[in-house]
Design a protein around this motif. Structure first.
Motif, short mmCIF file in Angstrom:
data_model
loop_
_atom_site.label_atom_id
_atom_site.label_comp_id
_atom_site.label_asym_id
_atom_site.label_seq_id
_atom_site.Cartn_x
_atom_site.Cartn_y
_atom_site.Cartn_z
N THR A 1 -48.96 -26.39 6.73
CA THR A 1 -50.10 -26.59 5.84
C THR A 1 -50.43 -28.08 5.80
OG1 THR A 1 -48.63 -26.79 3.91
CG2 THR A 1 -49.52 -24.60 4.39
N PRO A 2 -51.68 -28.44 5.46
CA PRO A 2 -52.03 -29.85 5.37
C PRO A 2 -51.06 -30.61 4.46
CG PRO A 2 -54.01 -28.53 5.27
CD PRO A 2 -52.85 -27.57 5.20
N PRO A 3 -50.65 -31.84 4.88
CA PRO A 3 -51.21 -32.66 5.96
C PRO A 3 -50.64 -32.40 7.34
CG PRO A 3 -49.58 -33.93 4.75
CD PRO A 3 -49.68 -32.60 4.04
N CYS A 4 -49.92 -31.29 7.55
CA CYS A 4 -49.41 -30.91 8.87
C CYS A 4 -48.48 -31.97 9.45
CB CYS A 4 -50.56 -30.62 9.84
SG CYS A 4 -51.76 -29.40 9.27
N THR A 5 -47.69 -32.60 8.61
CA THR A 5 -46.76 -33.65 9.02
C THR A 5 -45.84 -33.16 10.12
OG1 THR A 5 -46.78 -34.47 6.75
CG2 THR A 5 -45.02 -35.26 8.18
N GLU A 6 -45.70 -33.95 11.19
CA GLU A 6 -44.84 -33.58 12.32
C GLU A 6 -43.43 -34.15 12.14
OE1 GLU A 6 -48.12 -32.69 15.76
OE2 GLU A 6 -47.04 -34.60 15.89
N GLY A 7 -42.57 -33.85 13.12
CA GLY A 7 -41.19 -34.29 13.04
C GLY A 7 -40.32 -33.37 12.21
N VAL A 8 -40.75 -32.12 12.04
CA VAL A 8 -40.01 -31.14 11.25
C VAL A 8 -39.22 -30.23 12.19
CG1 VAL A 8 -40.17 -29.27 9.57
CG2 VAL A 8 -41.82 -31.16 9.50
N ARG A 9 -37.93 -30.12 11.95
CA ARG A 9 -37.08 -29.23 12.76
C ARG A 9 -37.18 -27.81 12.21
NH1 ARG A 9 -35.14 -28.50 17.59
NH2 ARG A 9 -34.70 -30.76 17.68
N TRP A 10 -37.60 -26.87 13.07
CA TRP A 10 -37.70 -25.46 12.69
C TRP A 10 -36.50 -24.68 13.21
CZ3 TRP A 10 -41.87 -22.25 10.64
CH2 TRP A 10 -42.88 -23.00 10.03
N ALA B 1 -56.18 -37.84 5.98
CA ALA B 1 -54.74 -37.59 5.86
C ALA B 1 -54.31 -36.34 6.61
CB ALA B 1 -54.36 -37.48 4.39
N TYR B 2 -55.29 -35.49 6.98
CA TYR B 2 -54.98 -34.23 7.66
C TYR B 2 -55.17 -34.31 9.18
CZ TYR B 2 -55.74 -32.23 2.93
OH TYR B 2 -55.69 -31.95 1.58
N GLN B 3 -55.33 -35.49 9.74
CA GLN B 3 -55.66 -35.61 11.16
C GLN B 3 -54.66 -34.93 12.08
OE1 GLN B 3 -56.70 -39.51 12.54
NE2 GLN B 3 -58.09 -39.92 10.84
N ALA B 4 -53.39 -34.95 11.68
CA ALA B 4 -52.37 -34.32 12.53
C ALA B 4 -52.64 -32.84 12.73
CB ALA B 4 -50.98 -34.52 11.91
N CYS B 5 -53.33 -32.20 11.78
CA CYS B 5 -53.61 -30.76 11.91
C CYS B 5 -54.40 -30.45 13.17
CB CYS B 5 -54.38 -30.27 10.69
SG CYS B 5 -53.53 -30.47 9.10
N SER B 6 -55.25 -31.39 13.62
CA SER B 6 -56.06 -31.15 14.81
C SER B 6 -55.64 -32.01 16.00
CB SER B 6 -57.54 -31.40 14.51
OG SER B 6 -57.74 -32.73 14.05
#
Length: 249
Positions: free
Chosen positions: A200-209, A43-48
């Motif tokens: 932080t894990p799961p490092c989900t992408e698509g987040v607007r900062w 579930a944490y693959q996006a982190c790497s």
């Protein structure tokens, strides 16, 4: 036949719950630290493997005159402070929200990192607070504020929260006073923005900062109160992979 389907449904629910509870432990040090996150759990693959990971070093931002100021509609509410063993997370009652480029995002929680996770031209701040918001259709936005001791004056919101800091991992404390996250907002609301991830894990992408250009202050006592609990709890800067960083006026 009915009993078979009931049993199957129960087994499915149990499997789902067990799966949710079996996510791997992660931390900021050693074999469970940031360099290993992507290998700890599928579930944490996006982190790497992700190409829009956060945080990043803010540099080379381009002015975008079409970016609108963020509208902040924060209210004071009771909050619950959680020490999860890696972070201090403040859970807020519903009611606070922002409007950013026409989208409403409701404030869910905010958390603290030492040092700040976002670097600006290579410089980290003493403390960072990341305010997580979510839209009605599930999109996430993080407002990132950097706190420094340069001025030495205390932060009013920290002054309300810190006396209630849970000292042990896995514990929570309720703050019944009206806590308003608006006390973290600098007077100058200019910001940088980019597409990133949860840091932080799961490092989900698509987040607007949205990263404020102006730091705010805290004092030495407030910083020490946090570092007694966490001597370091921030993820290193990630590769920008050519992402565009924009600045509003």
């Amino acid at each position: 036949m009915r009993s078979y389907f009931v049993a199957a449904l129960a087994l499915g629910l149990a499997t789902t719950v067990a799966s949710a509870q079996s996510t791997a432990y992660w931390d900021y040090f050693g074999k469970t630290g940031p360099l290993a996150w992507g290998k700890l759990d599928p579930a944490y693959q996006a982190c790497s493997k992700g190409h829009e990971q956060s945080p990043i070093d803010i540099r080379g931002a381009r002015l975008n005159k079409s970016l609108q100021p963020i509208e902040f509609h924060y209210i004071g509410t009771p909050v619950t402070i959680e020490n999860d063993g890696r972070r201090i997370i403040v859970h807020v009652d519903p009611g606070s929200y922002i409007i950013a480029n026409g989208v409403r995002y409701d404030l869910q929680q905010f958390e603290f990192h030492h040092p700040s996770e976002t670097a600006v031209r290579g410089k980290l701040a003493d403390l960072g607070v990341e305010l997580l918001h979510k839209s009605a259709d599930g999109k996430m936005a993080i407002v990132d504020v950097r706190l420094d001791m340069d001025r030495g004056s205390p932060n009013a919101v920290l002054a309300m929260l810190w006396p209630h800091l849970p000292q042990k991992a896995g514990t929570r404390e309720k703050v019944t006073d009206m806590v308003n996250a608006g006390g973290f907002l600098p007077a100058d609301r200019g910001y940088w923005t980019y597409m990133g991830s949860l840091s932080t894990p799961p490092c989900t992408e698509g987040v607007r900062w949205f990263v404020f250009e102006t730091d705010i202050s805290l004092n030495l006592e407030q910083l020490r109160a946090f570092t007694i609990l966490f001597r370091m709890n921030s993820r290193p800067s990630q590769d920008a992979h050519g992402r565009r960083i924009e600045a509003n006026e």
